[in-house]
Design a protein around this motif. Structure first.
Motif, PDB file in Angstrom:
ATOM      1  N   THR A  21      -0.869  53.465 -48.321  1.00  0.00           N
ATOM      2  CA  THR A  21      -1.903  53.124 -47.355  1.00  0.00           C
ATOM      3  C   THR A  21      -1.511  53.630 -45.980  1.00  0.00           C
ATOM      4  N   ASN A  22      -2.445  54.303 -45.306  1.00  0.00           N
ATOM      5  CA  ASN A  22      -2.292  54.712 -43.913  1.00  0.00           C
ATOM      6  C   ASN A  22      -3.314  53.929 -43.103  1.00  0.00           C
ATOM      7  N   ARG A  23      -2.858  53.355 -41.973  1.00  0.00           N
ATOM      8  CA  ARG A  23      -3.750  52.511 -41.180  1.00  0.00           C
ATOM      9  C   ARG A  23      -3.571  52.773 -39.693  1.00  0.00           C
ATOM     10  N   GLY A  45     -13.286  47.798 -30.467  1.00  0.00           N
ATOM     11  CA  GLY A  45     -12.154  47.733 -31.388  1.00  0.00           C
ATOM     12  C   GLY A  45     -12.342  48.727 -32.523  1.00  0.00           C
ATOM     13  N   TYR A  46     -11.232  49.246 -33.032  1.00  0.00           N
ATOM     14  CA  TYR A  46     -11.277  50.258 -34.090  1.00  0.00           C
ATOM     15  C   TYR A  46     -10.223  49.924 -35.141  1.00  0.00           C
ATOM     16  N   ASP A  47     -10.625  49.932 -36.398  1.00  0.00           N
ATOM     17  CA  ASP A  47      -9.711  49.679 -37.511  1.00  0.00           C
ATOM     18  C   ASP A  47     -10.064  50.669 -38.617  1.00  0.00           C
ATOM     19  N   GLN A  48      -9.109  51.512 -39.009  1.00  0.00           N
ATOM     20  CA  GLN A  48      -9.355  52.525 -40.043  1.00  0.00           C
ATOM     21  C   GLN A  48      -8.155  52.572 -40.968  1.00  0.00           C
ATOM     22  N   TYR A  49      -8.423  52.580 -42.266  1.00  0.00           N
ATOM     23  CA  TYR A  49      -7.322  52.797 -43.204  1.00  0.00           C
ATOM     24  C   TYR A  49      -7.816  53.522 -44.445  1.00  0.00           C
ATOM     25  N   SER A  50      -6.890  54.180 -45.099  1.00  0.00           N
ATOM     26  CA  SER A  50      -7.170  54.819 -46.379  1.00  0.00           C
ATOM     27  C   SER A  50      -6.041  54.468 -47.335  1.00  0.00           C
ATOM     28  N   THR A  51      -6.406  54.156 -48.553  1.00  0.00           N
ATOM     29  CA  THR A  51      -5.442  53.796 -49.584  1.00  0.00           C
ATOM     30  C   THR A  51      -5.614  54.748 -50.761  1.00  0.00           C
ATOM     31  N   ARG A  71      -3.779  55.733 -70.104  1.00  0.00           N
ATOM     32  CA  ARG A  71      -4.782  55.562 -69.045  1.00  0.00           C
ATOM     33  C   ARG A  71      -4.310  56.291 -67.805  1.00  0.00           C
ATOM     34  N   LEU A  72      -5.215  56.992 -67.152  1.00  0.00           N
ATOM     35  CA  LEU A  72      -4.935  57.659 -65.887  1.00  0.00           C
ATOM     36  C   LEU A  72      -6.035  57.272 -64.914  1.00  0.00           C
ATOM     37  N   SER A  73      -5.640  56.776 -63.757  1.00  0.00           N
ATOM     38  CA  SER A  73      -6.613  56.347 -62.760  1.00  0.00           C
ATOM     39  C   SER A  73      -6.133  56.784 -61.380  1.00  0.00           C
ATOM     40  N   LYS A  74      -7.019  57.439 -60.636  1.00  0.00           N
ATOM     41  CA  LYS A  74      -6.736  57.826 -59.254  1.00  0.00           C
ATOM     42  C   LYS A  74      -7.883  57.305 -58.402  1.00  0.00           C
ATOM     43  N   ASP A  75      -7.557  56.560 -57.374  1.00  0.00           N
ATOM     44  CA  ASP A  75      -8.570  55.988 -56.499  1.00  0.00           C
ATOM     45  C   ASP A  75      -8.201  56.251 -55.046  1.00  0.00           C
ATOM     46  N   LEU A  76      -9.208  56.555 -54.246  1.00  0.00           N
ATOM     47  CA  LEU A  76      -9.034  56.733 -52.810  1.00  0.00           C
ATOM     48  C   LEU A  76     -10.074  55.859 -52.123  1.00  0.00           C
ATOM     49  N   TYR A  77      -9.591  54.924 -51.318  1.00  0.00           N
ATOM     50  CA  TYR A  77     -10.470  54.025 -50.589  1.00  0.00           C
ATOM     51  C   TYR A  77     -10.363  54.344 -49.103  1.00  0.00           C
ATOM     52  N   ASP A  78     -11.494  54.561 -48.459  1.00  0.00           N
ATOM     53  CA  ASP A  78     -11.540  54.781 -47.018  1.00  0.00           C
ATOM     54  C   ASP A  78     -12.353  53.650 -46.395  1.00  0.00           C
TER      55      ASP A  78
END
Length: 94
Positions: A21-23, A45-51, A71-78
């Protein structure tokens, strides 16, 4: 069987699970005096992250019959959240 317990050696050496996670958060505010009895305050105010999540379950390691072949799973949450507040203050002595 699904009621069995996974082999800890297999989980550590065969299955791969990672999450990164980058925040960034921050805020700024300002106060503006219009007159000696009136001011305005503004805030942003600003809050941003990606996981980035990665899950690999090796074939034969899962207890659930659904994942017996692996099982193979890749997820990107912004996520971005911006807040704003504006407040006007009147000062009067009675």
């Amino acid at each position: 069987m699904e009621n069995d317990v996974d082999n800890p050696y297999w989980i550590i050496n065969e299955d791969k699970l990672t999450s990164k996670t980058n925040r960034f958060t921050g805020g700024i505010n300002g106060n503006f005096k219009i007159a000696n009895w009136w001011d305005i305050t503004g805030r942003v105010g600003y809050d941003q992250y990606s996981t980035n999540d990665y899950t690999y379950i090796a074939p034969g390691s899962a207890l659930s019959l659904t994942y017996q072949k692996g099982r193979l799973s890749k997820d990107l949450y912004d996520y971005t959240y911006i807040t704003t507040t504006v407040m006007s203050n009147f000062i009067n002595v009675f």
